[in-house]
Design a protein around this motif. Structure first.
Motif, PDB file in Angstrom:
ATOM      1  N   LYS A  13       0.762  -0.987   0.177  1.00  0.00           N
ATOM      2  CA  LYS A  13       0.039  -0.114   0.214  1.00  0.00           C
ATOM      3  C   LYS A  13       0.574   1.091  -0.328  1.00  0.00           C
ATOM      4  O   LYS A  13       1.946   1.327   0.628  1.00  0.00           O
ATOM      5  CB  LYS A  13      -0.691   0.255   1.149  1.00  0.00           C
ATOM      6  N   THR A  14       0.039   2.285  -0.837  1.00  0.00           N
ATOM      7  CA  THR A  14       0.725   3.405  -0.651  1.00  0.00           C
ATOM      8  C   THR A  14       0.001   4.585  -0.238  1.00  0.00           C
ATOM      9  O   THR A  14      -0.965   5.101  -0.145  1.00  0.00           O
ATOM     10  CB  THR A  14       1.682   3.949  -1.627  1.00  0.00           C
ATOM     11  N   LYS A  15       1.160   5.958   0.117  1.00  0.00           N
ATOM     12  CA  LYS A  15       0.399   7.040   0.686  1.00  0.00           C
ATOM     13  C   LYS A  15       1.035   8.099  -0.145  1.00  0.00           C
ATOM     14  O   LYS A  15       2.683   8.035   0.563  1.00  0.00           O
ATOM     15  CB  LYS A  15      -0.321   7.371   2.214  1.00  0.00           C
ATOM     16  N   LYS A  16       0.800   9.301  -0.488  1.00  0.00           N
ATOM     17  CA  LYS A  16       1.406  10.357  -0.929  1.00  0.00           C
ATOM     18  C   LYS A  16       1.654  11.040  -0.277  1.00  0.00           C
ATOM     19  O   LYS A  16       0.092  11.759   0.361  1.00  0.00           O
ATOM     20  CB  LYS A  16       1.368  10.837  -2.112  1.00  0.00           C
ATOM     21  N   ILE A  17       2.747  11.414   0.881  1.00  0.00           N
ATOM     22  CA  ILE A  17       2.817  13.101   1.790  1.00  0.00           C
ATOM     23  C   ILE A  17       3.461  14.084   0.998  1.00  0.00           C
ATOM     24  O   ILE A  17       4.736  14.076   1.166  1.00  0.00           O
ATOM     25  CB  ILE A  17       2.834  12.807   3.272  1.00  0.00           C
ATOM     26  N   GLU A  18       3.231  15.214   0.637  1.00  0.00           N
ATOM     27  CA  GLU A  18       3.499  16.678   0.484  1.00  0.00           C
ATOM     28  C   GLU A  18       5.069  16.275  -0.729  1.00  0.00           C
ATOM     29  O   GLU A  18       5.399  15.393  -1.915  1.00  0.00           O
ATOM     30  CB  GLU A  18       4.435  17.566   1.300  1.00  0.00           C
ATOM     31  N   ASP A  19       6.115  15.624   0.124  1.00  0.00           N
ATOM     32  CA  ASP A  19       7.281  15.645  -0.617  1.00  0.00           C
ATOM     33  C   ASP A  19       7.947  14.348  -0.448  1.00  0.00           C
ATOM     34  O   ASP A  19       9.324  13.770  -0.395  1.00  0.00           O
ATOM     35  CB  ASP A  19       8.067  16.599  -0.006  1.00  0.00           C
ATOM     36  N   TYR A  20       7.300  12.753   0.136  1.00  0.00           N
ATOM     37  CA  TYR A  20       7.572  11.657   0.251  1.00  0.00           C
ATOM     38  C   TYR A  20       6.811  11.492  -0.353  1.00  0.00           C
ATOM     39  O   TYR A  20       5.146  11.304   0.237  1.00  0.00           O
ATOM     40  CB  TYR A  20       8.205  11.059   1.569  1.00  0.00           C
ATOM     41  N   VAL A  21       6.298   9.961   0.203  1.00  0.00           N
ATOM     42  CA  VAL A  21       5.401   8.667  -0.252  1.00  0.00           C
ATOM     43  C   VAL A  21       6.021   7.647   0.537  1.00  0.00           C
ATOM     44  O   VAL A  21       6.851   7.414   1.223  1.00  0.00           O
ATOM     45  CB  VAL A  21       5.806   7.788  -1.612  1.00  0.00           C
ATOM     46  N   LYS A  22       5.045   7.418   1.606  1.00  0.00           N
ATOM     47  CA  LYS A  22       5.571   5.798   2.444  1.00  0.00           C
ATOM     48  C   LYS A  22       4.408   5.040   1.582  1.00  0.00           C
ATOM     49  O   LYS A  22       4.197   4.714   1.149  1.00  0.00           O
ATOM     50  CB  LYS A  22       4.142   6.242   3.700  1.00  0.00           C
ATOM     51  N   PHE A  23       5.420   3.865   2.179  1.00  0.00           N
ATOM     52  CA  PHE A  23       5.015   2.235   1.616  1.00  0.00           C
ATOM     53  C   PHE A  23       4.858   1.717   3.112  1.00  0.00           C
ATOM     54  O   PHE A  23       5.482   1.772   3.392  1.00  0.00           O
ATOM     55  CB  PHE A  23       6.271   2.191   0.740  1.00  0.00           C
ATOM     56  N   ASN A  24       3.684   0.811   2.904  1.00  0.00           N
ATOM     57  CA  ASN A  24       2.851  -0.170   4.039  1.00  0.00           C
ATOM     58  C   ASN A  24       3.747  -1.460   3.416  1.00  0.00           C
ATOM     59  O   ASN A  24       2.715  -1.841   2.372  1.00  0.00           O
ATOM     60  CB  ASN A  24       2.140   0.633   4.154  1.00  0.00           C
ATOM     61  N   LEU A  25       3.727  -2.341   3.818  1.00  0.00           N
ATOM     62  CA  LEU A  25       4.123  -3.459   2.761  1.00  0.00           C
ATOM     63  C   LEU A  25       4.295  -5.013   4.192  1.00  0.00           C
ATOM     64  O   LEU A  25       4.514  -4.880   5.465  1.00  0.00           O
ATOM     65  CB  LEU A  25       5.518  -3.698   2.118  1.00  0.00           C
ATOM     66  N   LEU A  26       4.093  -5.704   3.203  1.00  0.00           N
ATOM     67  CA  LEU A  26       3.981  -7.266   4.224  1.00  0.00           C
ATOM     68  C   LEU A  26       4.888  -8.203   3.391  1.00  0.00           C
ATOM     69  O   LEU A  26       4.440  -8.520   2.040  1.00  0.00           O
ATOM     70  CB  LEU A  26       2.046  -7.596   4.412  1.00  0.00           C
ATOM     71  N   LEU A  27       5.766  -8.040   3.956  1.00  0.00           N
ATOM     72  CA  LEU A  27       6.921  -8.608   3.443  1.00  0.00           C
ATOM     73  C   LEU A  27       7.164 -10.666   3.938  1.00  0.00           C
ATOM     74  O   LEU A  27       6.960 -10.592   4.761  1.00  0.00           O
ATOM     75  CB  LEU A  27       7.992  -8.554   3.182  1.00  0.00           C
ATOM     76  N   LYS A  28       7.505 -11.610   2.856  1.00  0.00           N
ATOM     77  CA  LYS A  28       7.794 -12.633   3.197  1.00  0.00           C
ATOM     78  C   LYS A  28       9.181 -13.183   2.743  1.00  0.00           C
ATOM     79  O   LYS A  28       9.294 -12.192   2.127  1.00  0.00           O
ATOM     80  CB  LYS A  28       6.771 -14.037   2.335  1.00  0.00           C
ATOM     81  N   VAL A  29       9.630 -13.083   3.335  1.00  0.00           N
ATOM     82  CA  VAL A  29      11.642 -13.014   3.704  1.00  0.00           C
ATOM     83  C   VAL A  29      12.458 -14.417   4.202  1.00  0.00           C
ATOM     84  O   VAL A  29      11.576 -15.199   4.844  1.00  0.00           O
ATOM     85  CB  VAL A  29      12.349 -12.216   5.089  1.00  0.00           C
TER      86      VAL A  29
END
Length: 121
Positions: A74-90
């Motif tokens: 998932k992502t969210k754009k906030i003014e001068d940056y982008v947030k990535f919310n990730l669920l990762l299998k490692v």
């Protein structure tokens, strides 16, 4: 004397290099909030790889973590940056683990992990 003097200062309008369409986001009437993005998107992959490196740096294990799968992005754009919310299998050796991470990408292209949590479910 050799010196430089500021004669005039104008505030330049800086626009974000990120557009929702760059991330494959389909906005459906929402203005703010998280949007699910394709897991195969190159920005998402870069953020996930950065997160895995950060997980490894916080660990005291000799075998490195490897990204097996981006389960959800998932992502969210906030003014001068982008947030990535990730669920990762490692994986680390033969052991697989799930992590939830939030990775921010600043205007200049630098990533940083704002939080991560191992999912024990």
């Amino acid at each position: 004397m050799n010196f430089i003097q500021l004669q005039e200062f104008k505030l330049a309008h800086v626009t974000s290099p990120f557009r929702s369409s760059d991330l494959g986001v389909k906005q459906e009437g929402h203005i703010f909030g998280w949007y699910e993005v394709p897991i195969h998107n190159s920005e998402v992959k870069d953020a996930a790889n950065y997160a895995v490196k950060s997980i490894g740096k916080r660990s005291n294990f000799l075998s490195p973590y490897e990204l097996r799968e981006i389960v959800l992005a998932k992502t969210k754009k906030i003014e001068d940056y982008v947030k990535f919310n990730l669920l990762l299998k490692v994986s680390r050796g033969i052991k697989e683990e799930i992590f939830r991470v939030e990775v921010n990408k600043k205007l200049g292209g630098r990533f940083y992990v704002s939080w991560l949590q191992q999912d024990h479910s």
